[in-house]
Design a protein around this motif. Structure first.
Motif, PDB file in Angstrom:
ATOM      1  N   GLU A 191       0.849  -1.191   0.000  1.00 44.54           N
ATOM      2  CA  GLU A 191       0.000   0.000   0.000  1.00 44.54           C
ATOM      3  C   GLU A 191       0.887   1.245   0.000  1.00 44.54           C
ATOM      4  N   PRO A 192       0.481   2.294  -0.716  1.00 43.99           N
ATOM      5  CA  PRO A 192       1.310   3.492  -0.804  1.00 43.99           C
ATOM      6  C   PRO A 192       1.777   4.000   0.560  1.00 43.99           C
ATOM      7  N   TYR A 208      -0.065  10.154   1.306  1.00 45.04           N
ATOM      8  CA  TYR A 208      -0.986   9.476   0.406  1.00 45.04           C
ATOM      9  C   TYR A 208      -2.340   9.280   1.098  1.00 45.04           C
ATOM     10  N   SER A 236      -4.527   5.781   1.596  1.00 43.34           N
ATOM     11  CA  SER A 236      -3.706   4.595   1.806  1.00 43.34           C
ATOM     12  C   SER A 236      -3.953   4.032   3.203  1.00 43.34           C
ATOM     13  N   TYR A 259      -1.192  13.327  -2.485  1.00 40.53           N
ATOM     14  CA  TYR A 259      -1.541  12.416  -3.572  1.00 40.53           C
ATOM     15  C   TYR A 259      -2.479  11.310  -3.087  1.00 40.53           C
ATOM     16  N   ARG A 293      -4.204   8.047  -2.902  1.00 48.94           N
ATOM     17  CA  ARG A 293      -3.761   6.811  -3.547  1.00 48.94           C
ATOM     18  C   ARG A 293      -3.957   5.652  -2.571  1.00 48.94           C
ATOM     19  N   GLY A 294      -4.286   4.494  -3.083  1.00 49.37           N
ATOM     20  CA  GLY A 294      -4.427   3.318  -2.235  1.00 49.37           C
ATOM     21  C   GLY A 294      -5.815   2.711  -2.310  1.00 49.37           C
ATOM     22  N   VAL A 345      -9.065   4.832  -2.641  1.00 50.77           N
ATOM     23  CA  VAL A 345      -9.196   5.788  -3.743  1.00 50.77           C
ATOM     24  C   VAL A 345      -9.498   5.063  -5.043  1.00 50.77           C
ATOM     25  N   ASN A 392     -10.541   6.909  -8.039  1.00 49.53           N
ATOM     26  CA  ASN A 392     -10.154   7.776  -9.146  1.00 49.53           C
ATOM     27  C   ASN A 392      -9.362   8.944  -8.569  1.00 49.53           C
ATOM     28  N   ASP A 393      -8.047   8.932  -8.760  1.00 50.32           N
ATOM     29  CA  ASP A 393      -7.207   9.912  -8.066  1.00 50.32           C
ATOM     30  C   ASP A 393      -7.138  11.271  -8.756  1.00 50.32           C
ATOM     31  N   THR A 394      -7.818  11.455  -9.901  1.00 48.44           N
ATOM     32  CA  THR A 394      -7.863  12.772 -10.539  1.00 48.44           C
ATOM     33  C   THR A 394      -9.289  13.320 -10.640  1.00 48.44           C
ATOM     34  N   LYS A 441      -2.313  16.695  -8.152  1.00 45.12           N
ATOM     35  CA  LYS A 441      -2.401  16.371  -9.569  1.00 45.12           C
ATOM     36  C   LYS A 441      -3.403  17.303 -10.254  1.00 45.12           C
TER      37      LYS A 441
END
Length: 262
Positions: free
Chosen positions: A89-90, A115, A118, A147, A149-150, A153, A155-157, A180
């Motif tokens: 994991e991030p 992150y 995460s 960021y 992430r993990g 998440v 859709n990270d954008t 981002k």
């Protein structure tokens, strides 16, 4: 939180961080397109361009190369980071203390990645608390790489995910929050609104055409962003100074993309 234009991190209230922590984060693959960029000396020379307000590096690169450029480059010490070989994991290991960055590297600013989403988010947020509070003791601005992430998440954008990332920068006490690009001016406006007094900069991302990259930067500035933190889109180019000239026009002078490309 003090205005970033009162710190070495900004020029006229705007920020252009040249990110060069990719050797740790991404490994040799990022240097294959332009092998010269694997040499930190090359990137430090690029960072002397007037458009660049800071160069972000890990501890070892700062130790080895910054002494030759301390009068020409504002150093942002990235105090955590993890190799691309990590498959869990991030997460991001803390590789340098703020005290060491301030007293031994003589850095001007601190960078740290969290992150959100995460399984390790709680640990990273606690580490950031210590970093942020210690940086305040040394009067050093703090840039948060936020960021999402993990496992949490999808859709990270997505607009609201990027806005949440920007909000976390304000809530956790970052002076500048790097997120981002959500893909539109509207999405970036939402992020800027959520960040309040924590300035928002766009992550440069993977290399794209000059025009496409400058269009996204123009949208960020029009949305109220403070600038960007860019790596590969500058130092992977054969003539990075040409793009930095264009970025200077867009970020500091408010030029259109067409005008900046002329």
């Amino acid at each position: 939180m003090r205005p970033i234009d009162a710190t070495p991190l900004a020029r006229d209230g705007k920020v252009l961080i040249l990110a060069y922590d990719h050797g740790l984060e991404h490994g040799p693959t990022d240097f294959t397109e332009r092998p010269e960029s694997a040499d930190p000396e090359e990137v430090f020379r690029t960072a002397t361009h007037d458009a660049v307000t800071a160069l972000a590096v890990q501890k070892g690169v700062g130790e080895a190369y910054y002494p030759s450029y301390e009068d020409e480059v504002t150093l942002l010490a990235k105090v955590n980071g993890t190799s691309n070989l990590w498959t869990g994991e991030p997460d991001s290991s803390v590789n340098c203390s703020v005290e060491y960055a301030a007293t031994e590297l003589e850095a001007d600013a601190i960078g740290f990645t969290v992150y959100p989403g995460s399984n390790h988010e709680v640990e990273m947020a606690e580490e950031f608390r210590q970093v942020q509070e210690t940086a305040r003791e040394y009067d050093m601005p703090v840039v948060l790489w936020s960021y999402p992430r993990g496992q949490g998440v999808k859709n990270d954008t997505k607009d609201d995910v990027i806005a949440y990332a920007a909000r976390l920068g304000l809530e956790l006490g970052a002076d500048v929050t790097k997120v981002k690009y959500p893909g539109s001016k509207d999405g970036m406006e939402q992020a800027v609104q959520m960040a309040g007094k924590s300035k928002v900069v766009m992550s440069g991302g993977s290399k794209v055409s000059d025009e496409a990259f400058l269009e996204s930067v123009r949208a960020v500035m029009d949305a109220g962003g403070a600038g960007l933190a860019v790596g590969r889109n500058v130092w992977q180019r054969d003539q990075p100074e040409r793009l930095l000239d264009s970025l200077e026009d867009v970020i500091y002078d408010g030029a259109s993309v067409d005008a900046a490309l002329q």
